[in-house]
Scaffold this motif. Structure first.
Motif, short mmCIF file in Angstrom:
data_model
loop_
_atom_site.label_atom_id
_atom_site.label_comp_id
_atom_site.label_asym_id
_atom_site.label_seq_id
_atom_site.Cartn_x
_atom_site.Cartn_y
_atom_site.Cartn_z
N ILE A 100 -17.42 -31.18 102.14
CA ILE A 100 -18.14 -32.44 102.26
C ILE A 100 -19.03 -32.42 103.51
O ILE A 100 -18.58 -32.10 104.60
CB ILE A 100 -17.17 -33.63 102.31
CG1 ILE A 100 -16.44 -33.77 100.97
CG2 ILE A 100 -17.91 -34.93 102.65
CD1 ILE A 100 -15.36 -34.84 100.94
N LYS A 101 -20.30 -32.78 103.29
CA LYS A 101 -21.27 -32.87 104.39
C LYS A 101 -21.44 -34.31 104.86
O LYS A 101 -21.60 -34.55 106.05
CB LYS A 101 -22.63 -32.33 103.94
CG LYS A 101 -22.61 -30.84 103.65
CD LYS A 101 -23.99 -30.36 103.25
CE LYS A 101 -24.03 -28.86 103.12
NZ LYS A 101 -25.40 -28.38 102.86
N ARG A 113 -20.96 -37.92 108.89
CA ARG A 113 -21.70 -36.69 108.62
C ARG A 113 -20.97 -35.57 109.33
O ARG A 113 -20.68 -35.67 110.52
CB ARG A 113 -23.13 -36.79 109.12
CG ARG A 113 -23.92 -35.50 108.89
CD ARG A 113 -25.34 -35.58 109.39
NE ARG A 113 -25.34 -35.88 110.81
CZ ARG A 113 -26.29 -36.58 111.41
NH1 ARG A 113 -27.28 -37.05 110.73
NH2 ARG A 113 -26.24 -36.80 112.71
N PHE A 114 -20.69 -34.49 108.62
CA PHE A 114 -20.04 -33.33 109.19
C PHE A 114 -21.11 -32.30 109.52
O PHE A 114 -21.90 -31.95 108.66
CB PHE A 114 -19.01 -32.75 108.22
CG PHE A 114 -17.87 -33.68 107.97
CD1 PHE A 114 -16.72 -33.62 108.74
CD2 PHE A 114 -17.93 -34.63 106.96
CE1 PHE A 114 -15.66 -34.49 108.51
CE2 PHE A 114 -16.89 -35.49 106.72
CZ PHE A 114 -15.74 -35.42 107.50
N GLU A 115 -21.13 -31.85 110.75
CA GLU A 115 -22.09 -30.84 111.16
C GLU A 115 -21.68 -29.50 110.57
O GLU A 115 -20.53 -29.30 110.18
CB GLU A 115 -22.14 -30.77 112.69
CG GLU A 115 -22.53 -32.07 113.36
CD GLU A 115 -23.92 -32.57 112.99
OE1 GLU A 115 -24.78 -31.75 112.62
OE2 GLU A 115 -24.13 -33.79 113.06
N ASN A 116 -22.62 -28.55 110.57
CA ASN A 116 -22.35 -27.23 110.00
C ASN A 116 -21.29 -26.47 110.78
O ASN A 116 -20.46 -25.80 110.20
CB ASN A 116 -23.63 -26.40 109.95
CG ASN A 116 -24.59 -26.92 108.91
OD1 ASN A 116 -24.19 -27.56 107.95
ND2 ASN A 116 -25.86 -26.61 109.10
N GLU A 120 -18.37 -28.69 116.15
CA GLU A 120 -19.05 -29.94 116.47
C GLU A 120 -18.31 -31.11 115.84
O GLU A 120 -17.72 -30.99 114.80
CB GLU A 120 -20.49 -29.90 115.95
CG GLU A 120 -21.33 -28.84 116.63
CD GLU A 120 -22.74 -28.87 116.13
OE1 GLU A 120 -23.31 -29.97 116.02
OE2 GLU A 120 -23.29 -27.79 115.86
N SER A 121 -18.37 -32.24 116.48
CA SER A 121 -17.69 -33.43 115.98
C SER A 121 -18.46 -34.07 114.84
O SER A 121 -19.68 -34.01 114.81
CB SER A 121 -17.54 -34.46 117.10
OG SER A 121 -16.73 -33.93 118.12
N PRO A 122 -17.74 -34.71 113.90
CA PRO A 122 -18.45 -35.47 112.88
C PRO A 122 -19.18 -36.63 113.53
O PRO A 122 -18.77 -37.14 114.55
CB PRO A 122 -17.34 -35.97 111.95
CG PRO A 122 -16.08 -35.82 112.71
CD PRO A 122 -16.31 -34.79 113.77
N PHE A 160 -30.94 -38.54 108.54
CA PHE A 160 -29.87 -38.32 109.51
C PHE A 160 -29.60 -36.86 109.78
O PHE A 160 -28.77 -36.51 110.58
CB PHE A 160 -28.57 -38.99 109.03
CG PHE A 160 -28.73 -40.46 108.83
CD1 PHE A 160 -28.89 -41.31 109.90
CD2 PHE A 160 -28.77 -40.99 107.55
CE1 PHE A 160 -29.05 -42.67 109.72
CE2 PHE A 160 -28.91 -42.36 107.35
CZ PHE A 160 -29.05 -43.19 108.44
N ARG A 161 -30.29 -35.97 109.07
CA ARG A 161 -30.07 -34.54 109.25
C ARG A 161 -30.86 -34.04 110.46
O ARG A 161 -31.93 -34.54 110.77
CB ARG A 161 -30.51 -33.76 108.02
CG ARG A 161 -29.66 -34.09 106.82
CD ARG A 161 -30.16 -33.28 105.64
NE ARG A 161 -29.56 -33.82 104.44
CZ ARG A 161 -28.62 -33.22 103.75
NH1 ARG A 161 -28.18 -32.06 104.13
NH2 ARG A 161 -28.12 -33.76 102.67
#
Length: 165
Positions: A100-101, A113-116, A120-122, A160-161
């Protein structure tokens, strides 16, 4: 040897646990009130199970909507399976939590939003009914467009990306 607390991974696990708990509640009791979800996931994740035609059409990521029509939601420790309707063609999908992104519930202006990078923190996604949503039309059983309705508000996730400079 330096040791440190990996807060990024801890946050990812906590937020995925939150999604697990929310979907487990929906599995048991259905969607409450006006809640609905936009879930973007990585279609290339090795444990994602979707029809070939969907992975061909969405080779990088895909956003699914759990709102008016979904069936047979099954949540396990690693992800969830659900049957969704794609233009009168029901398809079974399995979406692992770690694919899930983004997870968005626009009815209460909540999103993650989950970073790649797992380190990194959501990031909470700021939602505003006045600035972010755009309307999507539904179709009736004959495929005719129906006028947009309030529940069809969609948040554009592209805004938001992170974009390269």
């Amino acid at each position: 040897m330096s040791r440190s607390i990996d807060y990024g991974n801890l946050m990812h696990r906590a937020m995925r646990s939150l999604i697990h708990d929310v979907l487990t509640g929906v599995q048991e009791d259905g969607l409450p009130g006006q809640h609905h979800f936009f879930i973007t996931f990585d279609t290339g994740h090795p444990d994602v199970m979707i029809a070939d035609w969907l992975s061909d059409r969405y080779p990088g990521d895909m956003t699914v909507v759990m709102q008016n029509w979904f069936d047979d939601l099954k949540v396990d420790d690693d992800g969830f399976a659900v049957t969704l309707n794609f233009g009168d063609a029901p398809e079974r999908l399995y979406i692992p939590f770690d694919s899930i992104k983004t997870f968005v519930d626009p009815s209460v202006e909540f999103g993650l939003r989950f970073e790649n990078s797992e380190s990194e923190s959501p990031t909470p996604i700021p939602l505003s009914r006045d600035t972010a949503p755009s309307s999507v039309a539904d179709q009736d059983d004959d495929g005719d467009d129906l006028p947009p309705h309030k529940d069809a508000d969609v948040v554009s996730l592209d805004s938001f990306r992170k974009h390269p400079n």
